[in-house]
Scaffold this active site. Structure first.
Site, PDB file in Angstrom:
ATOM      1  N   LYS A 136       0.843  -1.206   0.000  1.00  0.00           N
ATOM      2  CA  LYS A 136       0.000   0.000   0.000  1.00  0.00           C
ATOM      3  C   LYS A 136       0.876   1.254   0.000  1.00  0.00           C
ATOM      4  CE  LYS A 136      -2.788   0.770   3.698  1.00  0.00           C
ATOM      5  NZ  LYS A 136      -2.590   2.116   4.244  1.00  0.00           N
ATOM      6  N   SER A 137       1.863   1.295   0.879  1.00  0.00           N
ATOM      7  CA  SER A 137       2.722   2.493   0.968  1.00  0.00           C
ATOM      8  C   SER A 137       3.429   2.755  -0.358  1.00  0.00           C
ATOM      9  CB  SER A 137       3.799   2.292   2.035  1.00  0.00           C
ATOM     10  OG  SER A 137       3.235   2.263   3.304  1.00  0.00           O
ATOM     11  N   ARG A 182       3.060   5.976  -3.184  1.00  0.00           N
ATOM     12  CA  ARG A 182       4.226   6.771  -3.596  1.00  0.00           C
ATOM     13  C   ARG A 182       4.461   6.679  -5.101  1.00  0.00           C
ATOM     14  NH1 ARG A 182       4.214   5.640   1.606  1.00  0.00           N
ATOM     15  NH2 ARG A 182       5.512   6.769   3.098  1.00  0.00           N
ATOM     16  N   ARG A 226      -8.183  12.299  12.901  1.00  0.00           N
ATOM     17  CA  ARG A 226      -6.728  12.053  13.044  1.00  0.00           C
ATOM     18  C   ARG A 226      -5.934  13.354  12.921  1.00  0.00           C
ATOM     19  NH1 ARG A 226      -5.261   7.006   9.427  1.00  0.00           N
ATOM     20  NH2 ARG A 226      -3.352   7.173  10.647  1.00  0.00           N
ATOM     21  N   ASP A 284       2.170  -1.285  11.851  1.00  0.00           N
ATOM     22  CA  ASP A 284       0.863  -1.774  11.413  1.00  0.00           C
ATOM     23  C   ASP A 284       0.624  -3.242  11.784  1.00  0.00           C
ATOM     24  OD1 ASP A 284       0.270   0.717  10.383  1.00  0.00           O
ATOM     25  OD2 ASP A 284       1.084   0.243   8.399  1.00  0.00           O
ATOM     26  N   LYS A 328      -4.530   5.759  14.907  1.00  0.00           N
ATOM     27  CA  LYS A 328      -4.581   5.130  13.571  1.00  0.00           C
ATOM     28  C   LYS A 328      -6.039   5.137  13.089  1.00  0.00           C
ATOM     29  CE  LYS A 328      -0.271   4.237  12.977  1.00  0.00           C
ATOM     30  NZ  LYS A 328       0.453   4.884  11.886  1.00  0.00           N
ATOM     31  N   ARG A 367      -6.307   1.739  18.042  1.00  0.00           N
ATOM     32  CA  ARG A 367      -6.006   0.302  17.943  1.00  0.00           C
ATOM     33  C   ARG A 367      -5.638  -0.314  19.289  1.00  0.00           C
ATOM     34  NH1 ARG A 367      -2.993   0.230  11.997  1.00  0.00           N
ATOM     35  NH2 ARG A 367      -4.969   0.315  10.847  1.00  0.00           N
ATOM     36  N   ARG A 381      -7.202  -3.409   9.762  1.00  0.00           N
ATOM     37  CA  ARG A 381      -6.231  -4.300  10.438  1.00  0.00           C
ATOM     38  C   ARG A 381      -6.846  -4.958  11.678  1.00  0.00           C
ATOM     39  NH1 ARG A 381      -2.247  -3.609   6.858  1.00  0.00           N
ATOM     40  NH2 ARG A 381      -1.722  -1.477   6.308  1.00  0.00           N
TER      41      ARG A 381
HETATM   42  C1  S3P Z   1       2.546   4.787   6.283  1.00  0.00           C
HETATM   43  C2  S3P Z   1       3.156   5.123   7.469  1.00  0.00           C
HETATM   44  C3  S3P Z   1       2.683   4.695   8.770  1.00  0.00           C
HETATM   45  C4  S3P Z   1       1.753   3.499   8.660  1.00  0.00           C
HETATM   46  C5  S3P Z   1       0.717   3.683   7.591  1.00  0.00           C
HETATM   47  C6  S3P Z   1       1.381   3.897   6.240  1.00  0.00           C
HETATM   48  C7  S3P Z   1       3.086   5.322   5.013  1.00  0.00           C
HETATM   49  O1  S3P Z   1       1.981   5.756   9.395  1.00  0.00           O
HETATM   50  O2  S3P Z   1       1.125   3.253   9.892  1.00  0.00           O
HETATM   51  O3  S3P Z   1      -0.147   2.567   7.503  1.00  0.00           O
HETATM   52  O4  S3P Z   1       2.700   4.839   3.930  1.00  0.00           O
HETATM   53  O5  S3P Z   1       3.916   6.239   5.074  1.00  0.00           O
HETATM   54  P1  S3P Z   1       2.713   6.904  10.241  1.00  0.00           P
HETATM   55  O6  S3P Z   1       3.506   7.743   9.317  1.00  0.00           O
HETATM   56  O7  S3P Z   1       1.583   7.671  10.883  1.00  0.00           O
HETATM   57  O8  S3P Z   1       3.547   6.183  11.249  1.00  0.00           O
END
Ligand code: S3P
Length: 427
Positions: A21-22, A26, A120, A312, A339, A343, A387
């Site tokens: 996903k991350s 990007r 958030r 996560d 989150k 959580r 999650r």
């Molecule tokens: C992510 C960073 C994390 C993670 C999130 C995805 C990202 O969050 O928990 O699911 O893609 O950069 P934080 O930057 O709040 O730690």
């Protein structure tokens, strides 16, 4: 949608988990602001990633879905003013990373989100981006948020008290537009996908320990990217195999970036039988096949030092801890409170409901392990958090009676066919 899941006798098979996903977020972002056509193969077609895709479409970027690939006609660093507000849905990554790009635009934009995202905190990006010259209007540092971009952002040297890859990425993306050098320091290294991908797209970026510096960039070059499987999605199946006797699972092509592999490190310390095969490099990101077999586990506590590398995976780690021999203390994980749901409260309350002995701490848990206490059937809440839903689905595989998960379709945020894959592997 509610879903009822029954006990399994074992987990067996070979699977591929959905793309990271991350990295998908990007890849979409950098391809959209590069000059020319990028191809993103094996992207994650999940709700969160579509929020980022839709945001760039709204700003004039042509993004086509072609089978398992995205074809993105990047329009360079300057985007079109969106005709309506940008909806980030449930996606913190969309909201925070987009803010970095919007801070450098010649227009005003509005970011909104769903009920969870609107609770958030955005201060972590508002503060550094304001120092760089952008302006923000929000009610109490939450969405909806108006971003007044500035064409002449200035580079800053920012020391963050928290390790957050989203905040770091927002500042680095704004740094592409800023005069001079922008440096971001964090206490413990968070996931570094942005740094790696910015370099691949031709940005002038330098990493020294936990500090990353980026220089103003005139142009990013389009790329062909293949996204590896998501280790955060793989963690649920690794846990299932470790919890159910006689299980044996191969998960193919999973990203094993060292800033993301804290869960693997911890379960290995717990005694897990995990090995890797076919390790390769997929566009600068290490990836490999993970082979996992059932093993009895012993308790291993975790603290702030490792939390960013498994942020996560902590809900599913808590479930593993409940079956391990001994007591597990999880501390330094206060970020879990903000989150997609709280959580810490969600895991503690729902695991308690199914018979786990767990105490809630402000920044983590104490979990009293041992396989003697049975996991019980119950109706449990996901709190709309993907999650949490997946953690409870794995718990159901070892429960005495069925577990029904409420609001179970939230898995679409990161793992659209989760229940089908689970069904296929269970015997
Ligand atoms: C992510 C960073 C994390 C993670 C999130 C995805 C990202 O969050 O928990 O699911 O893609 O950069 P934080 O930057 O709040 O730690």
């Amino acid at each position: 949608m509610n879903i009822k899941i029954s006990k399994a006798n074992k987990i067996e098979g070979v699977i591929e988990v959905p793309a990271d996903k991350s990295i998908t977020h990007r890849a979409v972002i950098l391809s959209s602001i590069a000059e020319g056509c990028s191809i993103v193969k094996n992207y994650l077609p999940s709700d969160d990633c579509f929020r980022t895709i839709d945001a760039f479409r709204l700003m004039g970027v042509d993004i086509k879905q072609d089978g398992g690939s995205l074809i993105i006609e990047g329009r360079g660093l300057n985007l079109n003013k969106p005709k309506k507000s940008i909806y980030a849905g449930n996606s913190g990554t969309t909201a925070r990373l987009m803010s970095g790009i919007l801070a450098g635009q010649n227009f005003e934009s509005v970011l909104t989100g769903d009920e969870s995202l609107s609770k958030r905190p955005m201060k972590r990006i508002i503060e550094p981006l304001t120092m760089m010259g952008a302006k923000f209007n929000t009610d109490n540092g939450r969405l909806p948020m108006t971003i007044i971009g500035a064409l002449n952002l200035r580079g800053i040297n920012y020391k963050s008290a928290k390790s957050s890859a989203q905040a770091k990425s927002a500042v680095l993306l704004a740094g592409l537009y800023a005069n001079g050098i922008t440096t971001y320091n964090e206490p413990i290294k968070s996931r570094d996908h942005s740094e790696k991908m910015l370099r691949a797209f031709g940005a002038d970026i330098e990493v020294k320990g936990n500090a990353v510096s980026i220089n103003r960039t005139k142009k990013l070059n389009p790329q062909n990217i293949t996204v590896p499987g998501d280790i955060s999605s793989a963690a649920f199946f690794i846990a299932a195999a470790l919890l159910i006797p006689h299980s044996h699972l191969t998960i193919k092509g999973v990203g094993i970036n060292p800033t993301r592999d804290g869960f693997i490190e911890c379960v290995k310390k717990m005694g897990a039988d995990i090995s890797f095969e076919n390790i390769t490099d997929i566009c600068g990101e290490p990836a490999g096949d993970i082979i996992v077999k059932y093993r009895e586990l012993k308790a291993v506590s975790i603290d702030a030092q490792i939390v960013p590398r498994m942020i996560d995976e902590i809900p599913i780690y808590a479930l593993l801890a409940s079956r391990a021999q001994g007591t597990t203390k999880i501390t330094g994980a206060g970020e879990l409170r903000i989150k997609e749901s709280d959580r810490i409260a969600a895991v503690a309350s729902q695991l308690k409901k199914i018979g786990v002995e767990i105490e809630e701490l402000e920044d983590g848990f104490i979990i009293y392990g041992g396989a003697k206490r049975e996991i019980l059937g119950a109706q449990v809440e996901s709190f709309g958090d993907h999650r949490i839903a997946m953690t409870l689905a794995i718990a159901a595989l070892i429960a005495k009676d069925d577990i029904t998960i409420k609001d179970a379709d939230c898995v679409n945020i990161s793992f659209p066919n989760f229940y089908e894959v689970l069904k296929r592997l269970c015997f």
